[in-house]
Design a protein around this motif. Structure first.
Motif, PDB file in Angstrom:
ATOM      1  N   ILE A  98       0.435  -1.438   0.192  1.00 41.93           N
ATOM      2  CA  ILE A  98      -0.388   0.235   0.263  1.00 41.93           C
ATOM      3  C   ILE A  98       1.061   1.776   0.126  1.00 41.93           C
ATOM      4  O   ILE A  98       0.562   2.452  -0.316  1.00 41.93           O
ATOM      5  CB  ILE A  98      -0.903   0.354   0.827  1.00 41.93           C
ATOM      6  N   THR A  99       2.085   1.486   0.328  1.00 44.25           N
ATOM      7  CA  THR A  99       3.194   2.323   0.234  1.00 44.25           C
ATOM      8  C   THR A  99       3.123   2.831  -0.838  1.00 44.25           C
ATOM      9  O   THR A  99       3.573   3.670  -1.002  1.00 44.25           O
ATOM     10  CB  THR A  99       4.139   2.125   1.151  1.00 44.25           C
ATOM     11  N   TRP A 100       2.901   2.030  -2.221  1.00 44.73           N
ATOM     12  CA  TRP A 100       2.860   2.167  -3.679  1.00 44.73           C
ATOM     13  C   TRP A 100       2.117   2.856  -3.677  1.00 44.73           C
ATOM     14  O   TRP A 100       2.489   4.422  -4.758  1.00 44.73           O
ATOM     15  CB  TRP A 100       2.704   1.059  -4.548  1.00 44.73           C
ATOM     16  N   PHE A 101       0.679   4.009  -3.224  1.00 48.86           N
ATOM     17  CA  PHE A 101       0.182   4.299  -3.216  1.00 48.86           C
ATOM     18  C   PHE A 101       0.557   5.792  -2.520  1.00 48.86           C
ATOM     19  O   PHE A 101       0.255   7.567  -3.482  1.00 48.86           O
ATOM     20  CB  PHE A 101      -1.029   4.435  -1.955  1.00 48.86           C
ATOM     21  N   PHE A 102       2.201   5.757  -2.162  1.00 49.92           N
ATOM     22  CA  PHE A 102       2.523   7.759  -2.052  1.00 49.92           C
ATOM     23  C   PHE A 102       2.848   7.981  -3.617  1.00 49.92           C
ATOM     24  O   PHE A 102       3.387   9.321  -3.632  1.00 49.92           O
ATOM     25  CB  PHE A 102       3.137   7.534  -0.909  1.00 49.92           C
ATOM     26  N   ILE A 103       3.783   7.305  -4.151  1.00 50.67           N
ATOM     27  CA  ILE A 103       4.217   7.851  -5.204  1.00 50.67           C
ATOM     28  C   ILE A 103       3.265   8.675  -6.306  1.00 50.67           C
ATOM     29  O   ILE A 103       3.576  10.031  -6.351  1.00 50.67           O
ATOM     30  CB  ILE A 103       4.587   6.652  -6.014  1.00 50.67           C
ATOM     31  N   PRO A 104       1.954   8.102  -6.734  1.00 51.95           N
ATOM     32  CA  PRO A 104       1.399   9.076  -7.189  1.00 51.95           C
ATOM     33  C   PRO A 104       0.268   9.738  -6.550  1.00 51.95           C
ATOM     34  O   PRO A 104       0.209  11.321  -7.356  1.00 51.95           O
ATOM     35  CB  PRO A 104       0.011   7.937  -7.760  1.00 51.95           C
ATOM     36  N   ALA A 105       0.760   9.785  -5.535  1.00 52.20           N
ATOM     37  CA  ALA A 105      -0.145  10.812  -4.218  1.00 52.20           C
ATOM     38  C   ALA A 105       0.928  12.492  -3.996  1.00 52.20           C
ATOM     39  O   ALA A 105       0.245  12.804  -4.345  1.00 52.20           O
ATOM     40  CB  ALA A 105      -0.783   9.888  -2.816  1.00 52.20           C
ATOM     41  N   MET A 106       1.745  11.345  -4.208  1.00 50.78           N
ATOM     42  CA  MET A 106       3.475  12.708  -4.018  1.00 50.78           C
ATOM     43  C   MET A 106       2.786  13.867  -5.157  1.00 50.78           C
ATOM     44  O   MET A 106       3.665  14.460  -5.332  1.00 50.78           O
ATOM     45  CB  MET A 106       4.204  12.405  -3.189  1.00 50.78           C
ATOM     46  N   LEU A 107       3.026  12.090  -6.141  1.00 48.58           N
ATOM     47  CA  LEU A 107       2.898  13.320  -7.635  1.00 48.58           C
ATOM     48  C   LEU A 107       1.797  14.050  -8.037  1.00 48.58           C
ATOM     49  O   LEU A 107       2.331  15.911  -8.468  1.00 48.58           O
ATOM     50  CB  LEU A 107       2.894  12.907  -8.561  1.00 48.58           C
ATOM     51  N   ILE A 108       0.525  14.162  -6.964  1.00 48.48           N
ATOM     52  CA  ILE A 108      -0.181  15.416  -7.278  1.00 48.48           C
ATOM     53  C   ILE A 108       0.356  16.508  -6.046  1.00 48.48           C
ATOM     54  O   ILE A 108       0.296  17.282  -6.545  1.00 48.48           O
ATOM     55  CB  ILE A 108      -1.764  15.085  -6.340  1.00 48.48           C
ATOM     56  N   TYR A 109       0.668  16.480  -5.423  1.00 45.76           N
ATOM     57  CA  TYR A 109       1.709  17.188  -4.160  1.00 45.76           C
ATOM     58  C   TYR A 109       1.811  18.158  -5.105  1.00 45.76           C
ATOM     59  O   TYR A 109       2.691  18.762  -4.879  1.00 45.76           O
ATOM     60  CB  TYR A 109       1.691  16.566  -2.751  1.00 45.76           C
ATOM     61  N   ALA A 110       3.470  17.316  -6.266  1.00 47.19           N
ATOM     62  CA  ALA A 110       4.707  18.309  -6.550  1.00 47.19           C
ATOM     63  C   ALA A 110       4.056  18.702  -7.650  1.00 47.19           C
ATOM     64  O   ALA A 110       4.338  19.745  -7.990  1.00 47.19           O
ATOM     65  CB  ALA A 110       4.830  17.376  -7.347  1.00 47.19           C
ATOM     66  N   PHE A 111       3.186  18.380  -8.289  1.00 45.94           N
ATOM     67  CA  PHE A 111       2.030  19.408  -9.348  1.00 45.94           C
ATOM     68  C   PHE A 111       1.451  20.520  -8.470  1.00 45.94           C
ATOM     69  O   PHE A 111       1.441  21.891  -9.334  1.00 45.94           O
ATOM     70  CB  PHE A 111       0.673  18.293  -9.754  1.00 45.94           C
ATOM     71  N   GLY A 112       1.070  20.642  -7.314  1.00 45.53           N
ATOM     72  CA  GLY A 112       0.930  21.579  -6.914  1.00 45.53           C
ATOM     73  C   GLY A 112       1.623  22.435  -6.320  1.00 45.53           C
ATOM     74  O   GLY A 112       1.542  23.919  -6.407  1.00 45.53           O
ATOM     75  N   ASP A 113       3.240  22.111  -6.265  1.00 38.36           N
ATOM     76  CA  ASP A 113       4.134  22.999  -6.249  1.00 38.36           C
ATOM     77  C   ASP A 113       3.728  24.181  -7.294  1.00 38.36           C
ATOM     78  O   ASP A 113       4.958  24.847  -7.086  1.00 38.36           O
ATOM     79  CB  ASP A 113       5.860  22.117  -6.177  1.00 38.36           C
ATOM     80  N   TRP A 114       4.110  23.805  -8.440  1.00 37.46           N
ATOM     81  CA  TRP A 114       3.976  23.860  -9.956  1.00 37.46           C
ATOM     82  C   TRP A 114       2.803  25.408 -10.122  1.00 37.46           C
ATOM     83  O   TRP A 114       3.480  26.054 -11.092  1.00 37.46           O
ATOM     84  CB  TRP A 114       4.556  23.347 -10.747  1.00 37.46           C
ATOM     85  N   GLN A 115       2.027  25.619  -9.204  1.00 32.14           N
ATOM     86  CA  GLN A 115       0.634  26.159  -9.435  1.00 32.14           C
ATOM     87  C   GLN A 115       1.461  27.406  -8.767  1.00 32.14           C
ATOM     88  O   GLN A 115       1.930  27.789  -8.152  1.00 32.14           O
ATOM     89  CB  GLN A 115      -0.751  25.549  -8.653  1.00 32.14           C
ATOM     90  N   PRO A 116       1.086  28.462  -9.671  1.00 27.97           N
ATOM     91  CA  PRO A 116       1.646  30.177  -9.300  1.00 27.97           C
ATOM     92  C   PRO A 116       0.599  30.447  -8.719  1.00 27.97           C
ATOM     93  O   PRO A 116       0.548  31.077  -7.858  1.00 27.97           O
ATOM     94  CB  PRO A 116       1.316  30.451 -11.421  1.00 27.97           C
TER      95      PRO A 116
END
Length: 406
Positions: free
Chosen positions: A216-234
């Protein structure tokens, strides 16, 4: 300042001589009447009408002639779209969007009912995928937040049906949701839409992990990819909104590890292959930190404390203590950033996280070593004292801010 505050307290201000009656009317004129609640009524009404029509048709579906069934499906859907466009052109956007949403719901119902009528849906994912694609198309066409939210829900429903009933995961549904709606949100950042989109994508990621029967820890790879997407939002508020659900999931996971990680069997169930997992996680961290650096937000890099893979440690007291240290470091960083930014909401959030972590630490480390009544007494005193201290710090911080204002 809000219109509600002016309406409730404005008369008292006039009586006390703070403002004049004319000034009160001028202030009220600056704040338009909030019609959001009124605007929701047509949307909710359209959904109820749709559900009523569907239940009525479903109850008598088998008794209706085949051509009449098809006519009802096509006629109701086309009628809803036509009526929605009519009201939009007349300037009633809320009713129009409600009817367009009703048409989208009827389109999905038509797919299911037609497939059952001709026995087409057995093992085919295409029909339901068309429903999600139609929702995305309408969202882009009408630029509607309501249709955006409805399409996120539709994507989750389609994916849930695919994995639960058909035993397959629709990668196209996930890709269309992430790319189609993600790009829409990027171009039109919105806090509510960002949070709902992140929640919908996390739901689909959880379904994928369950479908593949992986750790279930693989879940955090796509989850934190979503988080990283937010880092690029102006747009910072919108970026934080899409980062909220992944951070909540990470915090709850780490909290669960602190509570139950003393069993090495439990921790062992969380350990994916070390090299592959750390490589994937490092890639996502790099994307996130690059975005933070480009947007000047490196101070929020402490969010990644929650993703430290402590479950690779041997279970037992060392793992529990290490996880609690991570939770304390994260909650402390939230409080520190909140005081630096003078953000009252984040101060409250950091206080809650700190108190919650303290409660877990106290429960894990002292429950077995003292009488339970003494445990509750000392624990209550500690938490109340900590809460008082943090709130006093917050009050001083914001008082200083007020004094420094010109």
């Amino acid at each position: 300042m809000s219109r509600t505050l002016l309406e409730t307290d404005g008369a008292q201000w006039v009586q006390k001589g703070i403002i004049t009656e004319e000034q009160r009317r001028q202030l009220l004129a600056l704040y338009a009447t909030d019609e959001r609640a009124i605007g929701l009524l047509p949307l909710l009404g359209s959904l109820l009408v749709g559900l009523s029509a569907l239940s009525l048709i479903a109850a008598n579906w088998q008794a209706l002639p085949e051509l009449l069934r098809l006519g009802l499906l096509l006629g109701s859907m086309i009628g809803a779209y036509a009526a929605g466009e009519y009201f939009r052109r007349r300037g009633n956007g809320n009713v129009g969007m409600g009817l367009v949403a009703l048409g989208l719901i009827l389109f999905g119902a038509g797919i299911v009912l037609t497939s059952q009528l001709y026995q087409l849906i057995g093992y085919d994912l295409t029909g339901l995928l068309a429903w999600a694609v139609a929702g995305m198309g309408l969202t882009w066409l009408y630029r509607s937040r309501f249709l955006f939210l409805l399409t996120v829900v539709i994507g989750g429903v389609v994916q849930g049906y695919n994995t639960g009933q058909l035993g397959a995961f629709s990668y196209l549904t996930a890709a269309f949701t992430a790319i189609g709606l993600g790009w829409y949100w990027w171009r039109r950042p919105d806090s509510l839409a960002g949070g709902v989109l992140a929640g919908g994508l996390l739901w689909q990621a959880a379904l994928l992990v369950n479908h593949l029967h992986i750790k279930i820890t693989w879940f955090f790879i796509p989850a934190m990819l979503i988080y990283a997407f937010g880092d690029w939002q102006p747009n910072r508020p919108a970026g934080r909104s899409i980062q909220g659900p992944p951070l909540v999931a990470a915090f709850l996971f780490t909290l669960g590890l602190a509570l139950f990680g003393e069993s090495d069997y439990y921790a062992g169930e969380l350990r994916p292959p070390l090299a592959a997992y750390l490589a994937a996680l490092a890639g996502v961290v790099a994307i996130s930190l690059w975005g933070k650096q480009r947007r000047g937000r490196l101070s929020s890099a402490t969010d990644w404390l929650l993703l430290l893979p402590g479950f690779y440690f041997t279970g037992g007291l060392p793992l529990a203590i290490a996880t609690l240290v991570v939770l304390y470091a994260y909650s402390g960083s939230v409080l520190l950033r909140a005081h630096q930014e003078q953000n009252q909401d984040r101060v409250t959030l950091g206080t809650v996280l700190f108190i919650l972590t303290t409660a877990v630490a106290y429960f894990k480390l002292t429950w077995g070593f003292m009488d339970k009544s003494l445990f509750f007494l000392l624990g209550g005193i500690l938490l109340l004292g900590l809460s008082w201290y943090l709130r006093r710090r917050a009050a001083h911080t914001f008082a200083d801010k007020t004094i420094l204002k010109p």
